[in-house]
Motif scaffolding. Structure first.
Motif, PDB file in Angstrom:
ATOM      1  N   UNK A  24       0.823  -1.203   0.000  1.00  0.00           N
ATOM      2  CA  UNK A  24       0.000   0.000   0.000  1.00  0.00           C
ATOM      3  C   UNK A  24       0.861   1.259   0.000  1.00  0.00           C
ATOM      4  N   UNK A  25       1.904   1.254   0.811  1.00  0.00           N
ATOM      5  CA  UNK A  25       2.719   2.452   1.024  1.00  0.00           C
ATOM      6  C   UNK A  25       4.132   2.248   0.484  1.00  0.00           C
ATOM      7  N   UNK A  26       4.605   3.223  -0.288  1.00  0.00           N
ATOM      8  CA  UNK A  26       5.991   3.218  -0.771  1.00  0.00           C
ATOM      9  C   UNK A  26       6.815   4.076   0.175  1.00  0.00           C
ATOM     10  N   UNK A  27       7.940   3.545   0.628  1.00  0.00           N
ATOM     11  CA  UNK A  27       8.823   4.271   1.542  1.00  0.00           C
ATOM     12  C   UNK A  27      10.255   4.181   1.053  1.00  0.00           C
ATOM     13  N   UNK A  28      10.983   5.277   1.215  1.00  0.00           N
ATOM     14  CA  UNK A  28      12.396   5.252   0.886  1.00  0.00           C
ATOM     15  C   UNK A  28      13.126   4.297   1.812  1.00  0.00           C
ATOM     16  N   UNK A  29      14.057   3.538   1.266  1.00  0.00           N
ATOM     17  CA  UNK A  29      14.819   2.580   2.069  1.00  0.00           C
ATOM     18  C   UNK A  29      16.241   3.083   2.281  1.00  0.00           C
ATOM     19  N   UNK A  30      16.954   3.329   1.176  1.00  0.00           N
ATOM     20  CA  UNK A  30      18.338   3.766   1.269  1.00  0.00           C
ATOM     21  C   UNK A  30      18.847   4.135  -0.115  1.00  0.00           C
ATOM     22  N   UNK A  31      20.082   4.554  -0.167  1.00  0.00           N
ATOM     23  CA  UNK A  31      20.801   4.745  -1.421  1.00  0.00           C
ATOM     24  C   UNK A  31      22.129   4.026  -1.265  1.00  0.00           C
ATOM     25  N   UNK A  32      22.509   3.256  -2.284  1.00  0.00           N
ATOM     26  CA  UNK A  32      23.793   2.553  -2.236  1.00  0.00           C
ATOM     27  C   UNK A  32      24.600   2.899  -3.480  1.00  0.00           C
ATOM     28  N   UNK A  33      25.902   2.742  -3.366  1.00  0.00           N
ATOM     29  CA  UNK A  33      26.745   2.881  -4.551  1.00  0.00           C
ATOM     30  C   UNK A  33      26.331   1.784  -5.527  1.00  0.00           C
ATOM     31  N   UNK A  34      26.175   2.122  -6.782  1.00  0.00           N
ATOM     32  CA  UNK A  34      25.721   1.142  -7.773  1.00  0.00           C
ATOM     33  C   UNK A  34      26.662  -0.053  -7.833  1.00  0.00           C
ATOM     34  N   UNK A  35      27.947   0.171  -7.620  1.00  0.00           N
ATOM     35  CA  UNK A  35      28.904  -0.944  -7.615  1.00  0.00           C
ATOM     36  C   UNK A  35      28.621  -1.920  -6.473  1.00  0.00           C
ATOM     37  N   UNK A 124      13.520   9.693  -5.305  1.00  0.00           N
ATOM     38  CA  UNK A 124      13.149   9.355  -6.688  1.00  0.00           C
ATOM     39  C   UNK A 124      12.677   7.910  -6.773  1.00  0.00           C
ATOM     40  N   UNK A 125      13.370   6.995  -6.086  1.00  0.00           N
ATOM     41  CA  UNK A 125      12.954   5.583  -6.072  1.00  0.00           C
ATOM     42  C   UNK A 125      11.566   5.452  -5.446  1.00  0.00           C
ATOM     43  N   UNK A 126      11.305   6.235  -4.410  1.00  0.00           N
ATOM     44  CA  UNK A 126      10.005   6.204  -3.754  1.00  0.00           C
ATOM     45  C   UNK A 126       8.915   6.695  -4.710  1.00  0.00           C
ATOM     46  N   UNK A 127       9.210   7.731  -5.471  1.00  0.00           N
ATOM     47  CA  UNK A 127       8.242   8.250  -6.449  1.00  0.00           C
ATOM     48  C   UNK A 127       8.000   7.219  -7.555  1.00  0.00           C
ATOM     49  N   UNK A 128       9.051   6.579  -8.030  1.00  0.00           N
ATOM     50  CA  UNK A 128       8.912   5.520  -9.046  1.00  0.00           C
ATOM     51  C   UNK A 128       7.992   4.425  -8.518  1.00  0.00           C
ATOM     52  N   UNK A 129       8.219   4.009  -7.269  1.00  0.00           N
ATOM     53  CA  UNK A 129       7.409   2.936  -6.676  1.00  0.00           C
ATOM     54  C   UNK A 129       5.961   3.379  -6.476  1.00  0.00           C
ATOM     55  N   UNK A 130       5.774   4.592  -6.004  1.00  0.00           N
ATOM     56  CA  UNK A 130       4.396   5.081  -5.799  1.00  0.00           C
ATOM     57  C   UNK A 130       3.663   5.203  -7.138  1.00  0.00           C
ATOM     58  N   UNK A 131       4.368   5.666  -8.174  1.00  0.00           N
ATOM     59  CA  UNK A 131       3.765   5.739  -9.503  1.00  0.00           C
ATOM     60  C   UNK A 131       3.356   4.350  -9.985  1.00  0.00           C
ATOM     61  N   UNK A 132       4.205   3.354  -9.723  1.00  0.00           N
ATOM     62  CA  UNK A 132       3.874   1.974 -10.102  1.00  0.00           C
ATOM     63  C   UNK A 132       2.625   1.518  -9.346  1.00  0.00           C
ATOM     64  N   UNK A 133       2.596   1.769  -8.038  1.00  0.00           N
ATOM     65  CA  UNK A 133       1.430   1.348  -7.238  1.00  0.00           C
ATOM     66  C   UNK A 133       0.159   2.035  -7.717  1.00  0.00           C
ATOM     67  N   UNK A 134       0.253   3.313  -8.062  1.00  0.00           N
ATOM     68  CA  UNK A 134      -0.915   4.044  -8.561  1.00  0.00           C
ATOM     69  C   UNK A 134      -1.380   3.480  -9.895  1.00  0.00           C
ATOM     70  N   UNK A 135      -0.444   3.050 -10.736  1.00  0.00           N
ATOM     71  CA  UNK A 135      -0.770   2.489 -12.049  1.00  0.00           C
ATOM     72  C   UNK A 135      -1.408   1.114 -11.905  1.00  0.00           C
ATOM     73  N   UNK A 136      -0.933   0.362 -10.938  1.00  0.00           N
ATOM     74  CA  UNK A 136      -1.398  -1.001 -10.694  1.00  0.00           C
ATOM     75  C   UNK A 136      -2.827  -0.967 -10.199  1.00  0.00           C
TER      76      UNK A 136
END
Length: 136
Positions: A24-35, A124-136
């Motif tokens: 139901x809820x999208x929450x920011x978790x963290x940011x990691x180095x892509x490597x 940004x990841x949280x917005x991507x996830x919330x947009x996905x949830x809204x679309x779903x």
């Protein structure tokens, strides 16, 4: 239900967000180095039940893939190979960085915190996830 994880994949950093178990809820978790992203995912997915990974899909204004899409494709192929039981879904990520910055501004964060690119990626990841949830 299992969680949904979202990635704002970048060349240097990757923002990560996750849903609650009811999705139901999208929450920011963290940011990691892509490597370090493969190690982070291995550890996280060993302890959490995740059914889907939503990855931001960078597009130009006309809808064509942006140049960073070519950098993402090898990672996505590896991800699908490493975790064949987890669905990988793409979500348009146009304007997410701008929306993230605007939300930081609206929430009253100071200039120093607004310049924190890792925080922008996580939001940004949280917005991507919330947009996905809204679309779903």
């Amino acid at each position: 239900m299992a969680r949904i994880l979202a990635l704002d994949y970048g060349k240097v950093r990757t923002g990560i967000a996750v849903t609650d178990e009811l999705q139901i809820i999208a929450s920011g978790l963290t940011t990691v180095a892509t490597s370090e992203l493969p190690q982070f995912l291995r550890k996280y997915l060993a302890t959490e039940d995740v059914e889907r990974i939503v990855i931001g899909e960078p597009k130009q204004m006309d809808g064509t893939p942006s140049t960073s899409e070519a950098l993402m494709q090898p990672f996505i192929a590896k991800l699908e190979k490493w975790y064949p039981n987890i669905l990988v879904t793409r979500q348009d990520e146009r304007f997410t960085s701008k929306l993230a910055f605007d939300s930081m501004l609206a929430s009253g964060l100071g200039k120093k915190k607004r310049s924190n690119k890792a925080l922008v990626d996580e939001i940004s990841a949280t917005i991507i996830l919330q947009d996905y949830l809204n679309r779903k």
